[in-house]
Design an enzyme around this catalytic site. Sequence first.
Site, PDB file in Angstrom:
ATOM      1  N   ASP A 305      40.665   8.932 -50.357  1.00 18.91           N
ATOM      2  CA  ASP A 305      41.310  10.222 -50.599  1.00 18.91           C
ATOM      3  C   ASP A 305      40.299  11.284 -50.996  1.00 18.91           C
ATOM      4  O   ASP A 305      39.273  10.999 -51.614  1.00 18.91           O
ATOM      5  CB  ASP A 305      42.345  10.045 -51.719  1.00 18.91           C
ATOM      6  CG  ASP A 305      43.095  11.315 -52.009  1.00 18.91           C
ATOM      7  OD1 ASP A 305      43.873  11.754 -51.145  1.00 18.91           O
ATOM      8  OD2 ASP A 305      42.904  11.889 -53.105  1.00 18.91           O
ATOM      9  N   GLU A 356      39.858  10.844 -45.596  1.00 15.25           N
ATOM     10  CA  GLU A 356      40.685  12.044 -45.545  1.00 15.25           C
ATOM     11  C   GLU A 356      39.737  13.219 -45.756  1.00 15.25           C
ATOM     12  O   GLU A 356      39.398  13.564 -46.885  1.00 15.25           O
ATOM     13  CB  GLU A 356      41.758  12.018 -46.633  1.00 15.25           C
ATOM     14  CG  GLU A 356      42.722  13.185 -46.505  1.00 15.25           C
ATOM     15  CD  GLU A 356      43.182  13.751 -47.832  1.00 15.25           C
ATOM     16  OE1 GLU A 356      44.110  14.569 -47.825  1.00 15.25           O
ATOM     17  OE2 GLU A 356      42.593  13.433 -48.885  1.00 15.25           O
TER      18      GLU A 356
END
Length: 627
Positions: A305, A356
Amino acid sequence: MQSKIDLEDIRKKLNFKKYRSMGAHIKEVNGTRGVNFSVWAPNASSVSVVGDFNSWDGVGHAMERDYDTGVWSLFVPNLKEGDLYKYSIVGVNGEVALKSDPYGFYHEVRPNTASVVYELSGYEWNDLGYRRGKRQHKLYNGPVNIYEVHLGSWKQKEDGTFLSYRELADHLIEYVLEMGYTHVEIMPLIEHPLDASWGYQGVGYFSVTSRYGEPKDFMYFVDRCHQNGIGVILDWIPAHFCKDAHGLAKFDGSCLYEYSDPLRAENYQWGTLNFDLGRYEVMEYLISSAIFFLDVFHIDGLRVDAVTSMLYLDFGKDEWRPNEYGGRENIEAINFMRILNEEVFSKYKSALMIAEESTSWPLVSSPTYLGGLGYNYKWNMGWMNDMLEYMEKEPIHRKHHHNLITFSFMYTYSENFILPLSHDEVVHGKKSLLDKMPGDYWQKFANLRLLYGYKMTHPGKKLLFMGGEFGQFIEWRCDESLEWFLLRYDMHEKLHKYTKALNHIYREERALWELDHDITGFKWIEPNNNEQSIVSFVRRGKKEGEVMIVVCNFTPQVYCDYRVGVPLKAEYEEILNSDDEAFGGSGFINGTNILAEEEVWNQQKYSIALKIPPLGAVYLKARKILD
């Protein structure tokens, strides 16, 4: 920036299985069973172990310090699995703090914050066949269709409480199998104090959250997934952590896990602290966490993330300090990610390491020896943003924004991409996917079916957030179950049926995934028909004749004799039409026995005449090559 040789030297010097020695481990010393505790707190004046066993008074359980490593250790006899503990740390500033164990394997259920002595060994795995098969699996040439899930709100019990890991193994796995997904991606499970953070602000990087059960219960869930051929991906957050007093912040009274420079430590956008990615002990901590989940829990991969927030020193900041070369790149983060990925792939060659990353940073999914960050996949945020912007426009205006459909092909082979329609797109006032779609009730569903149909044929692996498969009308709410009752309504049930059919076609048709990252797997037929807002293209598999024709009409206009160029003189069969009445459409379909004619069209030697449905996606497969 450090050289490749320097990074390899660093990697060899560090221990990325620190979970085997740090934290709380049940062991026997001189014939007595107990628990050995180890914690890194180099700047502390003193550290004690406290818990129920000593009435949370650490006077008699002071730990001994290793001055070379800054690690404090103590063996406490007669402790057992299930005992609660924390570290009482007298910081460099003289203040006392009670801290949860950074390497703790299990924690109390929030709002309680103690760590729990837990024995991870002893679970009998039954996924050997799956793991052996995975080692033979050609990842890039295989189907990857990910169902993104938040375990606490996918489905809840009637009283609003969570399903356990073992209950999810019974319900979620059956559903994923039925729907035809290949993987589940689970939003963060590292222990976290606040439900509303969705797990993205953690305190325990070696503990799956106790909200849904014990670590062995989660092992059971993963085991059952693997026995059913389903891969498991975890969201993982090495960028930042929460400021809660019992967590990592100012752990020994000093900036230990976070940067000491406030311009680098503070993550103002999320109210968190950034990990000091240049500190070797922090690097060991985080990479050990990644290896831990792959090793102990048999996880298939990690979706990393907030990579963008790590890469740029000015991310979310008005005031920032440049790197030693005057740039905004975080060189320490670049080195950290390269070492992370090198270490993971040295041990787990078939792992998924997904970034991401929302900018045009180059070579994210390229090997480190080629100058890349070393991931093997990257979320295609550009495609997602362009397609949602396009689909939210009224069809009459789409012809003026045709480039939003086609621009992704300028870069689609620059990385190994996953096409995400994730949780981030259905929260904070952005509306649900269905509610983003323009038009009346029928058109909203038709537009969403069209979006899914186009996405499934665009090069790249796939991801859809839960609820999107049946058209949840409201935004996702993390504290409530999905609105499963909507399946009692005709259009939602038919969209659900369509998504299922789409998923199974994707798995069955090698042309849709075998050459995802090879330019020969895709060829435009007609990309520039902006006046009618229609695109058509070919997807190919490796075998000769393994061809699929895709036609997408982004307006409600229908066409009865629309000619499309095709590469083969063949008999074509319509294998999917999003306008099928079974899926909630108007029934404007083509059927079988569509014969190619020797008529040049769209620079193709052959062509076919089709019915083009309103707001529809049509898939055609070459069934029989004609002489």
